[in-house]
Design a protein around this motif. Structure first.
Motif, PDB file in Angstrom:
ATOM      1  N   LEU A  82       0.858  -1.180   0.000  1.00 23.64           N
ATOM      2  CA  LEU A  82       0.000   0.000   0.000  1.00 23.64           C
ATOM      3  C   LEU A  82       0.896   1.232   0.000  1.00 23.64           C
ATOM      4  O   LEU A  82       1.679   1.443   0.926  1.00 23.64           O
ATOM      5  N   LYS A  83       0.793   2.038  -1.052  1.00 25.41           N
ATOM      6  CA  LYS A  83       1.602   3.245  -1.156  1.00 25.41           C
ATOM      7  C   LYS A  83       0.769   4.457  -0.763  1.00 25.41           C
ATOM      8  O   LYS A  83      -0.390   4.582  -1.159  1.00 25.41           O
ATOM      9  N   CYS A  84       1.372   5.327   0.018  1.00 28.40           N
ATOM     10  CA  CYS A  84       0.710   6.553   0.461  1.00 28.40           C
ATOM     11  C   CYS A  84       1.630   7.727   0.141  1.00 28.40           C
ATOM     12  O   CYS A  84       2.788   7.744   0.577  1.00 28.40           O
ATOM     13  N   CYS A  85       1.126   8.696  -0.617  1.00 27.08           N
ATOM     14  CA  CYS A  85       1.952   9.827  -1.039  1.00 27.08           C
ATOM     15  C   CYS A  85       1.258  11.146  -0.732  1.00 27.08           C
ATOM     16  O   CYS A  85       0.055  11.287  -0.947  1.00 27.08           O
ATOM     17  N   LEU A  86       2.033  12.098  -0.244  1.00 27.18           N
ATOM     18  CA  LEU A  86       1.546  13.467  -0.107  1.00 27.18           C
ATOM     19  C   LEU A  86       1.801  14.174  -1.431  1.00 27.18           C
ATOM     20  O   LEU A  86       2.932  14.221  -1.914  1.00 27.18           O
ATOM     21  N   MET A  87       0.728  14.706  -2.007  1.00 29.23           N
ATOM     22  CA  MET A  87       0.812  15.351  -3.313  1.00 29.23           C
ATOM     23  C   MET A  87       0.444  16.827  -3.186  1.00 29.23           C
ATOM     24  O   MET A  87      -0.251  17.241  -2.258  1.00 29.23           O
ATOM     25  N   GLY A  94       1.260  20.141 -13.595  1.00 28.01           N
ATOM     26  CA  GLY A  94       1.088  18.756 -13.165  1.00 28.01           C
ATOM     27  C   GLY A  94       1.346  18.605 -11.676  1.00 28.01           C
ATOM     28  O   GLY A  94       2.189  19.307 -11.104  1.00 28.01           O
ATOM     29  N   ASP A  95       0.625  17.699 -11.051  1.00 31.14           N
ATOM     30  CA  ASP A  95       0.741  17.503  -9.607  1.00 31.14           C
ATOM     31  C   ASP A  95       2.135  17.011  -9.232  1.00 31.14           C
ATOM     32  O   ASP A  95       2.786  16.281  -9.990  1.00 31.14           O
ATOM     33  N   ILE A  96       2.566  17.402  -8.038  1.00 32.23           N
ATOM     34  CA  ILE A  96       3.916  17.089  -7.572  1.00 32.23           C
ATOM     35  C   ILE A  96       3.848  16.141  -6.381  1.00 32.23           C
ATOM     36  O   ILE A  96       3.087  16.362  -5.436  1.00 32.23           O
ATOM     37  N   MET A  97       4.642  15.080  -6.431  1.00 27.65           N
ATOM     38  CA  MET A  97       4.759  14.162  -5.308  1.00 27.65           C
ATOM     39  C   MET A  97       5.810  14.711  -4.349  1.00 27.65           C
ATOM     40  O   MET A  97       6.960  14.930  -4.722  1.00 27.65           O
ATOM     41  N   LEU A  98       5.405  14.936  -3.091  1.00 28.06           N
ATOM     42  CA  LEU A  98       6.298  15.563  -2.121  1.00 28.06           C
ATOM     43  C   LEU A  98       6.968  14.561  -1.190  1.00 28.06           C
ATOM     44  O   LEU A  98       8.133  14.717  -0.836  1.00 28.06           O
ATOM     45  N   ALA A  99       6.216  13.557  -0.759  1.00 27.58           N
ATOM     46  CA  ALA A  99       6.758  12.558   0.172  1.00 27.58           C
ATOM     47  C   ALA A  99       5.849  11.341   0.134  1.00 27.58           C
ATOM     48  O   ALA A  99       4.694  11.426  -0.296  1.00 27.58           O
ATOM     49  N   GLY A 100       6.372  10.211   0.586  1.00 27.13           N
ATOM     50  CA  GLY A 100       5.541   9.013   0.577  1.00 27.13           C
ATOM     51  C   GLY A 100       6.210   7.835   1.244  1.00 27.13           C
ATOM     52  O   GLY A 100       7.386   7.881   1.615  1.00 27.13           O
ATOM     53  N   THR A 115      -6.253   0.200  13.348  1.00 30.92           N
ATOM     54  CA  THR A 115      -4.924   0.586  13.810  1.00 30.92           C
ATOM     55  C   THR A 115      -4.607   1.991  13.321  1.00 30.92           C
ATOM     56  O   THR A 115      -4.694   2.275  12.132  1.00 30.92           O
ATOM     57  N   THR A 116      -4.264   2.863  14.254  1.00 25.10           N
ATOM     58  CA  THR A 116      -3.915   4.240  13.908  1.00 25.10           C
ATOM     59  C   THR A 116      -2.403   4.368  13.782  1.00 25.10           C
ATOM     60  O   THR A 116      -1.665   3.999  14.697  1.00 25.10           O
ATOM     61  N   LEU A 117      -1.951   4.880  12.644  1.00 22.61           N
ATOM     62  CA  LEU A 117      -0.523   5.074  12.391  1.00 22.61           C
ATOM     63  C   LEU A 117      -0.252   6.542  12.094  1.00 22.61           C
ATOM     64  O   LEU A 117      -0.890   7.135  11.219  1.00 22.61           O
ATOM     65  N   TRP A 118       0.679   7.122  12.832  1.00 24.49           N
ATOM     66  CA  TRP A 118       1.216   8.443  12.503  1.00 24.49           C
ATOM     67  C   TRP A 118       2.575   8.205  11.867  1.00 24.49           C
ATOM     68  O   TRP A 118       3.448   7.574  12.466  1.00 24.49           O
ATOM     69  N   ILE A 119       2.752   8.706  10.655  1.00 28.93           N
ATOM     70  CA  ILE A 119       3.950   8.373   9.885  1.00 28.93           C
ATOM     71  C   ILE A 119       4.621   9.648   9.382  1.00 28.93           C
ATOM     72  O   ILE A 119       3.960  10.588   8.925  1.00 28.93           O
ATOM     73  N   LYS A 120       5.939   9.653   9.465  1.00 31.96           N
ATOM     74  CA  LYS A 120       6.719  10.807   9.016  1.00 31.96           C
ATOM     75  C   LYS A 120       6.618  10.974   7.497  1.00 31.96           C
ATOM     76  O   LYS A 120       6.609   9.990   6.751  1.00 31.96           O
ATOM     77  N   LEU A 121       6.560  12.222   7.075  1.00 33.01           N
ATOM     78  CA  LEU A 121       6.600  12.559   5.653  1.00 33.01           C
ATOM     79  C   LEU A 121       7.948  13.216   5.387  1.00 33.01           C
ATOM     80  O   LEU A 121       8.127  14.420   5.576  1.00 33.01           O
ATOM     81  N   GLU A 122       8.901  12.404   4.978  1.00 36.12           N
ATOM     82  CA  GLU A 122      10.267  12.894   4.807  1.00 36.12           C
ATOM     83  C   GLU A 122      10.499  13.320   3.370  1.00 36.12           C
ATOM     84  O   GLU A 122      10.379  12.522   2.441  1.00 36.12           O
ATOM     85  N   GLN A 123      10.857  14.576   3.197  1.00 38.54           N
ATOM     86  CA  GLN A 123      11.095  15.123   1.864  1.00 38.54           C
ATOM     87  C   GLN A 123      12.559  14.957   1.483  1.00 38.54           C
ATOM     88  O   GLN A 123      13.455  15.274   2.266  1.00 38.54           O
ATOM     89  N   ASP A 124      12.777  14.427   0.282  1.00 38.61           N
ATOM     90  CA  ASP A 124      14.141  14.279  -0.224  1.00 38.61           C
ATOM     91  C   ASP A 124      14.499  15.551  -0.993  1.00 38.61           C
ATOM     92  O   ASP A 124      14.134  15.726  -2.152  1.00 38.61           O
ATOM     93  N   LEU A 125      15.217  16.445  -0.332  1.00 49.42           N
ATOM     94  CA  LEU A 125      15.520  17.745  -0.935  1.00 49.42           C
ATOM     95  C   LEU A 125      16.495  17.642  -2.094  1.00 49.42           C
ATOM     96  O   LEU A 125      16.667  18.590  -2.861  1.00 49.42           O
TER      97      LEU A 125
END
Length: 291
Positions: A82-87, A94-100, A115-125
């Motif tokens: 299961l992939k989750c991406c912040l766009m 065009g839409d930009i993928m920021l983290a995932g 199940t509740t998951l809080w997950i870091k959104l790490e941006q690759d600068l």
């Protein structure tokens, strides 16, 4: 035997079925300032995907915290992660993928309770405006989980996951929710309404009278002698009592009978006698969607 059956969904947006599935609720994202400060108009949304299928939340024009509370039903048969991406929505370029991140399917199948998951959104600068998906999407691991989101200042997203496998979809609970006096062919009797609920919330109602369930019980005992030891209330009403079903005396008897019949129904459902007895299966009158 069954006078009426109705089905009720707990959410109009979720379709129930008889196959394994995963419910993904995208709740919120916090601390998005590091993403928004580089955008003239920051319009984030979350994209969920597995294999070739994808689902997206609504894009919202915010700067730091966004609430979605959107739920998606995803097939449980796929072996894809299961992939989750912040766009970020961009209608011009065009839409930009920021983290995932990607959660392996083996782990997802363990979430049989929400199940509740809080997950870091790490941006690759280092990616800049040109990147490969593999550079953005991180493999899921304990290091990207956040245990205390209220005291975390970096970007995070909240997902609530529930996996309904085949075994979960065979778990039912019965509750007698109502009873009332009725007359048929000049005969006065009590009609009960039982709500049968599957573990994922899918439910339907059955109306029956005591004698119908008692006949089914007798048939089950003949077929499965071990059920003989299972308590079932006797028919204790006299003609006088039937005339005054709403008396306090009868209310107490009806309440006790209701509890005892519920225990009987839940026992035979727990051990899946509806899969072994055609008569009991017909009594349950399961909706076609889940057979």
């Amino acid at each position: 035997m069954v006078s009426s059956v109705t089905t009720t969904d707990f959410s109009s947006e979720i379709g129930f079925n008889k196959f394994p599935y995963l419910l993904v609720k995208v709740s919120e994202a916090r601390n998005l300032g590091s993403f928004s400060e580089n955008c003239s108009q920051f319009t984030p949304y979350v994209k969920i995907s597995t294999g070739s299928r994808s689902y997206s939340t609504i894009a919202k024009n915010v700067s730091n915290t966004v609430h979605w509370d959107e739920t998606f039903e995803i097939s449980g048969d796929s072996q894809k992660p299961l992939k989750c991406c912040l766009m970020d929505r961009d209608e011009f370029d065009g839409d930009i993928m920021l983290a995932g991140f990607a959660i392996p399917r083996e782990l997802i199948k363990q979430f049989i309770e929400e199940t509740t998951l809080w997950i870091k959104l790490e941006q690759d600068l280092n990616c800049g405006d040109s990147f490969e998906e593999s550079q953005i999407i991180k493999p899921f691991c304990n290091e990207i989980k956040v245990e205390d989101p209220d005291h975390y200042s970096e970007p995070i997203v909240c997902l609530k996951l529930t996996y309904y496998g085949l075994e979960c979809l065979k778990e039912y609970n019965a509750e007698i929710t109502d009873y009332e006096s009725a007359v048929k062919n000049n005969e006065l009797f009590t009609q009960y309404t039982v709500t049968v609920t599957r573990r994922d919330g899918f439910s339907w109602k059955i109306k029956f009278r005591y004698s119908q369930l008692d006949n089914i019980r007798k048939s089950l005992v003949l077929q499965f002698p071990e059920l003989k030891k299972l308590y079932f209330p006797g028919k204790t009403f006299s003609l006088f009592n039937l005339v005054s079903l709403k008396s306090q005396f009868n209310e107490e008897l009806l309440q006790k009978r209701k509890i005892d019949m519920e225990k009987f129904l839940n026992y035979v459902l727990k051990y899946r006698y509806h899969e072994k007895s055609q008569e009991f299966s017909e009594f349950l009158n399961m909706p076609a969607e889940i057979k």
